[in-house]
Enzyme design. Sequence first.
Site, mmCIF file in Angstrom:
data_model
loop_
_atom_site.group_PDB
_atom_site.id
_atom_site.type_symbol
_atom_site.label_atom_id
_atom_site.label_comp_id
_atom_site.label_asym_id
_atom_site.label_seq_id
_atom_site.Cartn_x
_atom_site.Cartn_y
_atom_site.Cartn_z
ATOM 1 C CE LYS A 1 -13.943 -6.138 2.466
ATOM 2 N NZ LYS A 1 -12.791 -5.430 1.904
ATOM 3 C CB SER B 1 -4.321 -6.728 4.333
ATOM 4 O OG SER B 1 -3.802 -5.463 4.021
ATOM 5 N NE ARG C 1 -2.748 -7.399 -4.372
ATOM 6 C CZ ARG C 1 -3.484 -7.514 -3.283
ATOM 7 N NH1 ARG C 1 -2.894 -7.779 -2.137
ATOM 8 N NH2 ARG C 1 -4.785 -7.387 -3.347
ATOM 9 C CG HIS D 1 -1.921 -1.036 1.364
ATOM 10 N ND1 HIS D 1 -2.072 -1.805 2.500
ATOM 11 C CD2 HIS D 1 -2.853 -1.481 0.491
ATOM 12 C CE1 HIS D 1 -3.067 -2.664 2.321
ATOM 13 N NE2 HIS D 1 -3.558 -2.490 1.111
HETATM 14 P P1 ADP Z 1 -9.764 -3.925 -0.083
HETATM 15 O O1 ADP Z 1 -10.518 -4.279 1.149
HETATM 16 O O2 ADP Z 1 -10.373 -2.817 -0.872
HETATM 17 O O3 ADP Z 1 -9.321 -5.094 -0.931
HETATM 18 P P2 ADP Z 1 -7.002 -3.614 0.655
HETATM 19 O O4 ADP Z 1 -6.545 -2.834 1.834
HETATM 20 O O5 ADP Z 1 -6.765 -5.086 0.704
HETATM 21 O O6 ADP Z 1 -8.495 -3.253 0.515
HETATM 22 O O7 ADP Z 1 -6.366 -3.047 -0.683
HETATM 23 C C1 ADP Z 1 -6.543 -1.728 -1.106
HETATM 24 C C2 ADP Z 1 -5.888 -1.532 -2.469
HETATM 25 O O8 ADP Z 1 -4.488 -1.735 -2.358
HETATM 26 C C3 ADP Z 1 -6.348 -2.486 -3.570
HETATM 27 O O9 ADP Z 1 -6.424 -1.759 -4.791
HETATM 28 C C4 ADP Z 1 -5.253 -3.485 -3.661
HETATM 29 O O10 ADP Z 1 -5.158 -4.037 -4.965
HETATM 30 C C5 ADP Z 1 -4.052 -2.619 -3.358
HETATM 31 N N1 ADP Z 1 -2.950 -3.426 -2.833
HETATM 32 C C6 ADP Z 1 -2.968 -4.251 -1.776
HETATM 33 N N2 ADP Z 1 -1.772 -4.852 -1.593
HETATM 34 C C7 ADP Z 1 -0.964 -4.381 -2.571
HETATM 35 C C8 ADP Z 1 0.397 -4.626 -2.945
HETATM 36 N N3 ADP Z 1 1.140 -5.502 -2.285
HETATM 37 N N4 ADP Z 1 0.898 -3.956 -4.002
HETATM 38 C C9 ADP Z 1 0.122 -3.094 -4.687
HETATM 39 N N5 ADP Z 1 -1.175 -2.826 -4.413
HETATM 40 C C10 ADP Z 1 -1.712 -3.459 -3.361
#
Ligand code: ADP
Length: 152
Positions: free
Chosen positions: A41, A128, A90, A17
């Site tokens: 969630k 995450s 990803r 992130h």
């Molecule tokens: P959500 O609940 O919306 O999936 P996340 O916190 O998991 O929320 O992810 C938010 C955004 O960050 C998404 O667009 C996800 O693709 C991006 N993201 C998560 N991990 C990575 C990573 N390792 N590299 C690049 N983008 C990421």
Amino acid sequence: MKICVFPGSFDPITKGHVDLVRRALPLFDKIYVAVGINDQKKYLFSLEQRIEWCQQVFKHDVQVEIGNFVGLTVNYCRSVGAHYLLRGLRNASDFDYEKTISQLNTIIGDDLETVFLIARPEFSHISSTIVREIIKGKGDVSAFVPSEVGIG
Ligand code: ADP
């Protein structure tokens, strides 16, 4: 003024992130890292904790503001005057999911464009979900989360 919203659960915020936001900084005047609250969630960390970590990570970045929202991302974008959404890709399953959401948001949002950045190879394995599993198993997540996220 180019205003962008980076929505997510950030449960917890990861190095993936952080890399995405830093790479997007030159593209926008302001980025809202928006911590979502979704009744469906089940989060590992409280909203307050998730927000606090985001605030600590970006405390020196004047362009970045931390927000939170309930309900539709498009409504939050409207409330802060954002016409851009930031999302990370990803892999192919991220693409399939994000494509549909982005197309829907174009219809229900006001002139809302989603900007996708491809994850850097060194971060593309980080999610995450994986971080939460390692935490639950009492493993070390320091390779995956920014140093501000103090767990344990
Ligand atoms: P959500 O609940 O919306 O999936 P996340 O916190 O998991 O929320 O992810 C938010 C955004 O960050 C998404 O667009 C996800 O693709 C991006 N993201 C998560 N991990 C990575 C990573 N390792 N590299 C690049 N983008 C990421």
